[in-house]
Scaffold this active site. Structure first.
Site, PDB file in Angstrom:
ATOM      1  N   ASN A 160     -25.230  -5.284 101.133  1.00  0.00           N
ATOM      2  CA  ASN A 160     -26.633  -4.904 101.069  1.00  0.00           C
ATOM      3  C   ASN A 160     -27.535  -6.015 100.544  1.00  0.00           C
ATOM      4  OD1 ASN A 160     -27.166  -2.342 102.047  1.00  0.00           O
ATOM      5  ND2 ASN A 160     -26.131  -1.379 100.319  1.00  0.00           N
TER       6      ASN A 160
ATOM      7  N   ASP B 256     -17.636  -0.870  99.829  1.00  0.00           N
ATOM      8  CA  ASP B 256     -18.333   0.343  99.390  1.00  0.00           C
ATOM      9  C   ASP B 256     -18.842   1.192 100.550  1.00  0.00           C
ATOM     10  OD1 ASP B 256     -17.976  -0.296  96.723  1.00  0.00           O
ATOM     11  OD2 ASP B 256     -19.817  -1.485  96.646  1.00  0.00           O
TER      12      ASP B 256
ATOM     13  N   GLY C 118     -16.926   1.722  93.393  1.00  0.00           N
ATOM     14  CA  GLY C 118     -18.004   2.445  94.057  1.00  0.00           C
ATOM     15  C   GLY C 118     -19.071   2.815  93.050  1.00  0.00           C
ATOM     16  N   ARG C 119     -20.200   2.104  93.075  1.00  0.00           N
ATOM     17  CA  ARG C 119     -21.227   2.331  92.061  1.00  0.00           C
ATOM     18  C   ARG C 119     -22.106   3.519  92.409  1.00  0.00           C
ATOM     19  NH1 ARG C 119     -22.434  -4.029  91.756  1.00  0.00           N
ATOM     20  NH2 ARG C 119     -22.030  -3.655  93.962  1.00  0.00           N
TER      21      ARG C 119
END
Lengths: 410, 410
Positions: free
Chosen positions: A109, A139, A182-183
């Site tokens: 991203n 992710d 995975g935030r």
């Protein structure tokens, strides 16, 4: 089709197991075009561009490229730098000096934004230039994609790990908590569900950042499973947060942030916290936690061949869109069959500065597991050779001493 | 050769990736002998014997046995029970009731003792009986063996993990600490050395429980590597202790003990402690730690085929020694070539209650790495398909802007 000059390809952000497939896709495909003079690889992402740290990939042997393709983690090295306007101006100056007309940036991203800024700069300066973002992330959090390269292999690692943890937990029962990267998006944690073969297999509970996490509900969920099976395997995303959005791990302190302001949650404290919580509340003796950490994204013996092929094709398509069709943008993967993928391209601005999270239909009502719909979604992505376990099927032997022994209380 | 009756096979202690190969070796080989009526599997180790929880493995299909053989973690489930005299008396009563004349126990150091006690009990009671211990342990800490089944596959997982961590650390430099299982023996941690392909590859430092660990020396070691390469990958055994023998992890509290008095060190605190120590002392920004935990012993996609074959043969030989040759004892593996193994058998008393640690010749003078001798020792054990990474070999491109850019201080 007439835009003639050099190509620069670079890799940014956290590595994946197939990020070099995309690199090699770009290099091999670009080298086919007569108007491409040289294919340069920038060493260390955008930072390498600023420093003019280029390798002449036109001079790589094909065999070596194929070997590199199969190697996890950015072969051109990486960076977490997030270029501002000034930084982008330097990138542009270097590109002009080296007659770079095509820029391919393989990243997540954050990298889309970088490509977008550089591209806007070129347009502003009237410099004829094509810039393409090639998605990669374990992710799976890039919008306008069914999924993105890197996810399938990491998902395979997570699923294979939970197959092992479940078998281990079955042999020596207790509660086992696996903390997965995975935030903000639970896709990777959710992939643990592929470990379930027999009805009583774990993971029995799956907690995702998309749902508020409550410690009390967690304990009662675990108790329910433990009472039923005498054991419980839990998959937890590192990014789980309470209803106010405060990450459970962050409450423990020792939190770092990178240049993007991202919180690092890959320390092991979350697992220990949750394990102690269960131990204290449920008085279960054997409670263990594992934090998968960096093993998830660069494990060379657990790569999805589907992910490999798609990462390669994403790189090839990037070169084709830019050099053949003269288009800028971010490569997208969309599912057009079960299982078939179509490669497209989106405007950079439509993809940058957004985070994709799991669809509602992928998470169960209680927010402690995934749905059949998610299983169907993820299964093709991990490829063909996930190693499921097999149980003994022999009949039990009739007891001879029987009830007498039960009184011994061992 | 005339001792006729039933067989009981069981599995104890922590699972390995190949423990079911030994199980299947025992079952298939035992079923060949006419004097064996039934082959029973005790569910849950010695605890399953007490409870008469037997499966009739004579009725397992061969295909299913072969599938189970490839499945990590004890298919018959396990236990950490350590039988005392009373417990052994119960075992014996159950054996007599079920006409059990052969007992095969697949386990680690603790299990040898169990087999020995049960065997002594049978002798005392004049019950004609053969008992054999089949070694399994990822720690590789059983005496009188070159190595033991389970180690090779765990070593392969550790080596493959460090290949990934090293590639990751090269792409995004910093200090990375991987904490590997091993309470008293450093064999598993030491296997990380197989990750080194290029001269500057990690692990750059390897710390084993066989050497006293000093936090100051550790920091200066890391500094030396970091100054040279701009990064540092460290392999640390969970069992490292200071010069007084106090485990570094134990200093942090939250320590549990099992029925054997073994301290559980597989929590993630050690990694965090060491990472913070380095961060504080060396002011390095990016310091990360991973604790491999339970993933090490049951990962189905990272099994050494050498380990598989040896585990199978150890089970077969156990059945042959007991049923054909009428011998008790513990199966041993000795290296008789490069690479060739001879299966032998030792008296149970010679093997029980002892822990093998790494030979002096395997550890370097500074106590922060392993030797070439260890590399030669471990290489054949992990099998053939460890996935090494490959680097780009393209030449650098001549800088055009060059020194001017250096002043920008990015």
């Amino acid at each position: 089709m007439a835009l003639s000059g050099n190509v620069v390809v670079a890799q940014g952000g956290g590595p994946t197991a197939v990020i070099n497939e995309s690199l090699v896709g770009v290099v091999l495909e670009s080298r086919k075009f007569a108007q491409i003079k040289r294919v340069y690889g920038a060493v260390g992402g955008v930072r390498g561009i600023i420093g003019e740290e280029f390798l002449d990939l036109t001079q790589e042997t094909t065999h070596n490229l194929e070997e590199v393709a199969k190697t996890p983690s950015s072969a051109l090295l990486s960076t977490r730098d997030k270029p501002d306007e000034q930084y982008c101006k330097h990138i542009f100056e270097v590109f002009r000096a080296h007659d770079v007309r095509y820029f391919f940036y393989i990243g997540g991203n954050d990298s889309v934004g970088t490509v977008d800024i550089v591209n806007n700069y070129a347009r502003l300066e009237g410099y004829d230039f094509r810039a393409i973002h090639i998605p990669k992330t374990i992710d799976n959090d890039i919008v306008h994609n069914d999924h993105t390269p890197g996810y399938g292999s990491a998902a395979k690692f997570v699923a294979q790990s939970f197959i092992g943890l479940n078998l281990d937990n079955r042999a020596l029962p207790g509660v086992h908590i696996g903390v997965v990267m995975g935030r903000h998006s639970g896709f990777l944690t959710a992939s643990s569900v592929l470990a379930k073969k027999y009805p009583d297999d774990g993971p029995h509970l799956v907690y995702l950042p998309e749902r508020a996490f409550e410690l009390d509900k967690f304990a009662s969920d675990v108790k329910k499973v433990y009472d039923k099976y005498g054991r419980c395997v839990v998959a937890v995303s590192e990014g789980i947060a309470d209803k106010d959005g405060i990450p459970i791990a962050q409450k423990l302190g020792n939190v770092e942030r990178d240049a993007y302001g991202n919180v690092f949650l890959s320390n092991a404290e979350l697992g220990d916290l949750l394990a102690n919580h269960i131990k204290r509340l449920l008085k279960i003796e054997r409670v263990r936690a594992d934090t998968f950490g960096y093993l998830q994204r660069s494990f060379g013996l657990c790569i999805s061949e589907v992910d490999q092929h798609e990462a390669r094709e994403a790189g090839e398509k990037a070169a084709q869109f830019a050099i053949w069709h003269d288009i800028d943008g971010s490569i997208t993967l969309n599912r057009i069959g079960d299982y078939a993928i179509d490669y497209g391209i989106r405007k950079l601005g439509e993809v940058s500065n957004r985070t994709r999270t799991m669809d509602e239909k992928f998470i169960n009502g209680e927010g402690n597991h995934v749905t059949e719909s998610f299983k169907n979604y993820v299964r093709p992505l991990v490829g063909s050779n996930l190693k499921q376990g097999q149980r003994l099927i022999a009949p039990p032997v009739k007891k001879i001493i029987g009830q007498n022994m039960k009184a011994l209380q061992l």
